[in-house]
Motif scaffolding. Structure first.
Motif, short mmCIF file in Angstrom:
data_model
loop_
_atom_site.label_atom_id
_atom_site.label_comp_id
_atom_site.label_asym_id
_atom_site.label_seq_id
_atom_site.Cartn_x
_atom_site.Cartn_y
_atom_site.Cartn_z
N LYS A 1 16.05 11.59 19.84
CA LYS A 1 15.36 11.86 18.57
C LYS A 1 16.35 11.81 17.40
O LYS A 1 16.04 11.25 16.33
N ASN B 1 11.26 11.07 6.29
CA ASN B 1 10.68 11.23 7.62
C ASN B 1 11.73 11.06 8.71
O ASN B 1 11.74 11.78 9.72
N LYS B 2 12.64 10.12 8.51
CA LYS B 2 13.72 9.91 9.48
C LYS B 2 14.69 11.08 9.48
O LYS B 2 15.17 11.51 10.53
N CYS B 3 14.99 11.58 8.29
CA CYS B 3 15.89 12.75 8.19
C CYS B 3 15.29 13.94 8.94
O CYS B 3 16.00 14.67 9.64
N ARG B 4 13.99 14.13 8.79
CA ARG B 4 13.34 15.25 9.45
C ARG B 4 13.30 15.05 10.96
O ARG B 4 13.38 16.02 11.73
N MET B 5 13.17 13.80 11.40
CA MET B 5 13.21 13.51 12.83
C MET B 5 14.59 13.86 13.39
O MET B 5 14.70 14.50 14.44
N PHE B 6 15.63 13.44 12.67
CA PHE B 6 16.99 13.78 13.09
C PHE B 6 17.18 15.28 13.16
O PHE B 6 17.71 15.82 14.14
N ASN C 1 16.99 21.17 6.03
CA ASN C 1 16.83 19.83 6.59
C ASN C 1 18.05 18.95 6.37
O ASN C 1 18.04 17.79 6.74
N SER D 1 12.60 7.43 4.34
CA SER D 1 13.90 7.98 4.74
C SER D 1 13.80 9.47 5.05
O SER D 1 14.46 9.97 5.97
N ARG E 1 17.28 8.14 16.73
CA ARG E 1 16.21 7.42 16.05
C ARG E 1 16.15 7.81 14.57
O ARG E 1 15.81 6.98 13.72
N GLY E 2 16.47 9.06 14.29
CA GLY E 2 16.44 9.52 12.90
C GLY E 2 17.62 9.03 12.09
O GLY E 2 17.47 8.63 10.94
N SER E 3 18.81 9.07 12.68
CA SER E 3 20.02 8.65 11.96
C SER E 3 21.10 8.24 12.95
O SER E 3 21.90 9.08 13.38
#
Length: 593
Positions: free
Chosen positions: A318, A480-485, A440, A478, A321-323
């Motif tokens: 995860k 959304n990706k940060c939050r996934m990371f 975050n 971006s 995928r985020g970063s």
């Protein structure tokens, strides 16, 4: 060409690059003349000489720099006859006279100085958008809003924008080899340049002391009262480090990991020659490497989370995928820690700290998991400095002052601001971006700043061009990706810390008012079940930091003792002023002081 200056005090970093033409300034501490460099804070100048004991409490205990960012109020010193000066926030001047401060200040002495410098005029400013906080989130919001043609003011408590993530070196160190290569410093430089190009009005060294539900913000700027009445407010006040209240955590030489990084990155000062670091999360690993490269010896790192392994695969996927960039950076940090033979003790938590002699401390760490069949027992370390960083707490006092609503996140143990998709709070026209609203990370804060800044512009009836529209859409993706990371990150570093609140010992829960675990336990036994009752019986939360640390500790104690779910009501109510300010700076009635 620059090089290590022969006038540098002993605790300067090895990579200190000072021009041969840079002359040191001189100051006096306890009657002894010392040298420093222009731009140094008082705390940095003293730390460079290994001076950690800065003041005494009412019972004679020594205190020193702890948070390094003006939150804890522990580094108070007397400067040129004026008490209660925060050493970490005051810029050193040539020929300053500095003394350790006793607990009781002299009100007449301070009164005389304030009366000479106070300007009774109150100024009112009415910008379109006021941004509170000069970190990456605030700078992003201010830049994009000003580029759209609005009148934008950014206020920050520090002398240089950049916040905690993009701490900027003082001008004398700005061209050092370290600062020129560092991506975090360069991100800050990029955003500062963008703000200036957009004509953002940047106000540094601003003390915000209150806000109202009518969206008025009260500030002190160079001794003058300024009331901001903006059409929109973007609050981007970041976060501060979460300590744990173990035995000895108030000793001089014990500070947060972020405080040590500020000393190094901003002033090129090493917190100590031998350093032990305890906490949770990769920030401790990063700072350990920075300090080691600067000339310190890291004797060990205690990490409360389990060592990443097979169980961590889902979290790592995860995060990747985020970063991918941040994941690769983390792997590089761990590899370099191993190459430098810095021992890392996973599944261990700081248990106690004791002073064994002048400028030497012994730290004890204990296993987080109680299964001693794994062969894990208490370990002790000797060092000059102990750093602790068990995550972060949102700096949300201004949001709470403005009347914004919060929910409690039991997993992360923090209040989370209620916001819509555009980062607007329940108060119309008040936006919360970055870690002050819920942690975050810095890169998420940048994206949130863009989103909030553009939405604030649109809410005022201004149109945005295609370039800013595209930037808005990019930031949403971006973010959304940060939050996934971050979601994977929280799982990877999740750690159930030992319940230090069951110790029933003489360790302080409240640093300011010196309220111990025993006092809290006695209050519980007498029937206290609310935070207001604890405050009345013990004075917890009544000190200069206004409960910023002990509120979270006490709330967890109440939860564990009553089994009641935590919410915003379980924390101290916000009050005025939100920071300690002199009465003489807020009123002309000096005769009534």
């Amino acid at each position: 060409m620059s090089h290590q200056n022969k006038d540098a005090p002993p605790m300067r970093a090895m990579h200190t690059d000072i021009s041969v033409h840079s002359k040191p300034i001189h100051f006096e501490f306890e009657g002894k003349t010392l040298k420093a460099f222009p731009g140094d804070s008082v705390a940095a100048a003293l730390t460079a000489y290994n001076i950690t004991n800065l003041r005494f409490t009412s019972n004679g205990e020594s205190r020193g720099v702890f948070c390094g960012m003006g939150i804890c109020q522990e580094c108070l010193v007397e400067i040129d006859g004026v008490d209660n000066q925060r050493a970490c926030m005051i810029k050193l001047k040539d020929q300053m006279k500095i003394k350790r401060q006793n607990h009781f200040a002299n009100p007449r002495k301070n009164h005389a100085v304030v009366k000479k410098t106070f300007n009774s005029e109150t100024k009112i400013e009415t910008p379109d958008i006021l941004v509170v906080g000069g970190g990456v989130g605030g700078m992003s919001a201010a830049s994009v809003a000003a580029e759209c043609g609005l009148n934008v003011v950014l206020v920050d408590e520090r002398g240089i924008p950049g916040g905690q993530f993009s701490k900027q070196p003082t001008p004398i160190h700005a061209n050092s080899s370290f600062s020129n290569k560092d991506s975090q410093i360069n991100l800050g430089r990029k955003l500062i340049k963008r703000m200036k190009n957009a004509n953002v009005k940047i106000l540094n060294n601003v003390q915000i002391w209150g806000g109202t539900h009518e969206k008025d913000i009260f500030a002190l700027i160079e001794g003058n009262i300024v009331i901001f009445k903006p059409k929109r407010i973007v609050v981007a006040t970041g976060a501060f480090e979460r300590p744990i209240p173990v035995e000895g955590w108030t000793l001089p030489g014990v500070m947060t990991t972020g405080a040590a990084q500020t000393l190094l990155r901003t002033y090129n000062v090493i917190a100590g020659k031998k350093i032990f670091i305890a906490g949770n999360g990769p920030f401790n690993i990063q700072v350990a490497l920075e300090l080691e490269k600067a000339g310190a010896s890291i004797v060990g790192i205690s990490e409360s989370a389990l060592k990443p392994g097979i169980r961590s695969i889902k979290s790592l996927v995860k995060m990747f995928r985020g970063s991918p960039h941040l994941c690769i950076q983390g792997i590089r940090y761990l590899k370099e820690i191993k190459q430098r033979n810095i021992p890392v003790y996973y599944d261990y938590c700081l248990s106690s700290i004791q002073k064994i002699k002048t400028n030497e401390l012994t730290s004890v760490i204990a296993p987080v998991s109680s299964n001693n069949s794994l062969g894990k027992y208490n370990i002790s370390f000797n060092s000059n400095i102990v750093l602790m960083g068990y995550g972060f707490l949102p700096s949300n006092i201004i949001l709470r002052n403005l009347g914004c609503k919060f929910t409690y996140d039991a997993f992360r143990k923090q209040l989370i601001a209620i916001r819509n998709d555009h980062l607007e709070t329940n108060i119309d026209g008040v936006y919360a971006v970055g870690d002050c609203a819920g942690l975050n990370g810095a890169y998420a804060a940048c994206e949130e700043g863009i989103i909030a800044g553009i939405d604030a512009v649109k809410s005022l009836g201004h149109k945005i061009n295609k370039e800013h529209h595209d930037e808005y859409l990019t930031s949403v993706k971006s973010l959304n990706k940060c939050r996934m990371f971050q979601s994977g990150f929280w799982k990877l570093y999740s750690s159930k810390l030992p319940n230090v609140f069951k110790n029933n010992n003489e360790s302080f829960v409240c640093r300011c008012e010196q309220v111990t675990f025993k006092q809290i336990q006695r209050a519980i036994n007498s029937g206290c079940i609310s935070i207001k009752e604890f405050k009345q019986r013990t004075r917890i939360g009544m000190g200069r930091c206004q409960g910023r640390y002990c509120a979270s500790f006490l709330s967890e104690i109440i939860e564990s003792e009553t089994n009641l779910p935590l919410d915003e009501e379980m924390f101290f109510a916000p009050r005025y002023p939100i920071i300690p300010v002199k009465i003489g700076e807020l009123t002309e009635k000096f005769s009534e002081i």
